[in-house]
Write a protein that holds these residues in place. Structure first.
Motif, PDB file in Angstrom:
ATOM      1  N   ASP A 149      -1.917  -3.192  -4.869  1.00  0.00           N
ATOM      2  CA  ASP A 149      -2.852  -3.767  -3.906  1.00  0.00           C
ATOM      3  C   ASP A 149      -4.035  -2.819  -3.731  1.00  0.00           C
ATOM      4  OD1 ASP A 149      -4.195  -4.922  -1.834  1.00  0.00           O
ATOM      5  OD2 ASP A 149      -2.478  -5.053  -0.476  1.00  0.00           O
ATOM      6  N   GLN A 200      -4.452  -1.125  -0.326  1.00  0.00           N
ATOM      7  CA  GLN A 200      -3.485  -0.139   0.150  1.00  0.00           C
ATOM      8  C   GLN A 200      -2.982   0.680  -1.029  1.00  0.00           C
ATOM      9  OE1 GLN A 200      -0.592  -1.480   2.981  1.00  0.00           O
ATOM     10  NE2 GLN A 200       0.987  -0.153   2.165  1.00  0.00           N
ATOM     11  N   GLU A 254       3.243  -1.856   2.908  1.00  0.00           N
ATOM     12  CA  GLU A 254       3.329  -2.967   3.856  1.00  0.00           C
ATOM     13  C   GLU A 254       2.913  -4.290   3.217  1.00  0.00           C
ATOM     14  OE1 GLU A 254       1.024  -1.941   7.217  1.00  0.00           O
ATOM     15  OE2 GLU A 254       2.530  -0.573   8.053  1.00  0.00           O
ATOM     16  N   SER A 255       2.033  -4.221   2.221  1.00  0.00           N
ATOM     17  CA  SER A 255       1.546  -5.449   1.598  1.00  0.00           C
ATOM     18  C   SER A 255       2.549  -6.061   0.626  1.00  0.00           C
ATOM     19  CB  SER A 255       0.234  -5.156   0.851  1.00  0.00           C
ATOM     20  OG  SER A 255       0.434  -4.141  -0.117  1.00  0.00           O
TER      21      SER A 255
END
Length: 423
Positions: free
Chosen positions: A26, A29, A111-112
């Protein structure tokens, strides 16, 4: 429908795995593990891939540390509605690593990234856990070089241990530490990070302590060059040159030369002094050292007046900073370091701070140790009868302590601040 085959990673899979890593990373992030770390684990640790028609469609990469296993990369390039592909990859990786006797297999997930592939395969989510990391100050490729030049990594708390000396610490923080540790902030204000600094002051005032504290604060390797030791192998000028050439291979370093007046004193005379060639070489090395980012040269001297004018001029040393005797806060901290905890309530520390004005840290340490030794001897003579360590022991020891720095030396230091300091 094409069949998916799960197998061990092969070297020929590297290009496809790199593309997979880029596809699932990602941009918003940063991944937990860098591509370099993932590649290193593929080649040296454990990696499983899923292939479909010669195309890599999934991968799971792990490494082990003692009884703890870590998944450093997991990614799928195709939909996996029933979770079978994820389960197959994770199961295969677990079987491969189980032979190592692992107690746990863990994963750190951005987190993604969805948790389904892991929770569906019996991984538990620890909600209270937060991931922290720090870059190691020396990379593996630099270890041999650091050992060659006698460098080392210092504890990270040395800066905090320098109690008091607020003016000196503020100068070092503003002039050295911040521009080097936060170059983006320095650039914003047009500040050029320093390359070389001279510390001067009376003997025993803590110049070496400050140099080490700066290295600790920056979290950079500390390399101390001892001219007397460099000369053991032959010519000092050649040894200096070799040391600086080796240091240039380090990404970061604080290089420290104490008592630099021994090799950078005034040149001249007929015939030339034996050290003139060494001074010439040192001046040359300082100029070349300044061309490298991420490094700081700190020199220290007790006799700044003795330094060659060309060595000290602008363009070689960014700052010439005075380091004086410890202030009241520093003296209090030094006393607290040597007074036993059980004796503190019986000792008038304020009096000792006042009475030790004008003493160096080494002088105060001597007085404190002498007080303790004398109190112990008295207790032995009196067979321990109500003998305790108190204020009188310390004041008596102070009375017998000769100050390292004379009033004349303090006056010279004050004059040198006016004429030679560059703050």
């Amino acid at each position: 429908m094409s069949r998916t085959h799960i197998r061990d990673f092969h070297g020929d899979d590297l290009d496809q795995l790199v593309r997979l890593w880029g596809a699932v990373t990602d941009d918003a992030q940063a991944p937990i593990y860098s591509l370099a770390e993932v590649i290193a684990s593929c080649q040296a640790d454990h990696a499983i891939v899923a292939m479909r028609d010669q195309e890599l469609v999934g991968a799971a990469v792990g490494r082990a540390a003692h009884a703890q296993g870590w998944i450093v990369f997991f990614g799928l390039a195709v939909p996996d509605p029933d979770g079978a592909l994820a389960a197959g990859l994770l199961d295969a990786l677990e079987r491969r690593m189980a032979a190592l006797g692992l107690a746990k297999l863990s994963a750190l997930v951005p987190e993604s990234q969805g948790l389904g592939p892991f929770t569906d395969n019996a991984f538990s989510v620890h909600r209270s856990v937060r991931y922290l990391e720090r870059a190691m100050p020396v990379q593996r490729r630099e270890l041999d070089t650091l050992k060659e030049v006698g460098g080392r990594i210092l504890p990270r708390n040395l800066w905090r241990k320098v109690a008091g000396m607020t003016q000196e610490k503020t100068l070092l923080e503003e002039r050295l530490v911040t521009p080097l540790a936060r170059p983006d902030l320095a650039e914003r204000f047009g500040v050029v990070p320093p390359r070389a600094v001279m510390l001067f002051g009376p003997p025993g005032t803590g110049k070496t302590t400050f140099a080490r504290a700066v290295a600790s604060r920056l979290d950079w390797p500390f390399v101390e060059l001892f001219p007397s030791r460099l000369a053991d192998g032959g010519g000092l000028a050649g040894a200096l040159r070799s040391s600086f050439e080796a240091i240039a291979d380090l990404e970061h370093a604080v290089v420290f030369i104490d008592e630099v007046e021994e090799i950078a004193a005034h040149r001249g005379g007929t015939p030339p002094s034996p050290t003139q060639g060494v001074t010439n070489e040192l001046i040359k090395q300082v100029a070349e050292f300044r061309e490298h980012d991420g490094k700081l040269l700190i020199c220290a001297t007790n006799f700044v007046r003795a330094l060659d004018a060309a060595f000290l001029r602008h363009g070689r040393f960014d700052y010439v900073l005075p380091i004086g005797l410890p202030d009241a806060d520093a003296r209090r901290a030094i006393w607290s370091r040597y007074i036993p905890a059980e004796a503190v309530t019986r000792v008038d520390v304020d009096l000792l701070v006042e009475e030790s004005d004008g003493l160096t840290p080494a002088d105060i340490e001597y007085a404190a140790r002498r007080a303790s030794q004398d109190a112990l001897a008295r207790s032995l003579r009196e067979d321990g009868a109500d003998s305790v360590l108190g204020t009188t022991d310390y004041t008596r020891a102070l009375a017998g302590t000769r100050a390292t720095v004379s009033p004349e030396a303090i006056a010279e230091f004050t004059a040198d601040i006016e004429t030679l300091a560059r703050l």
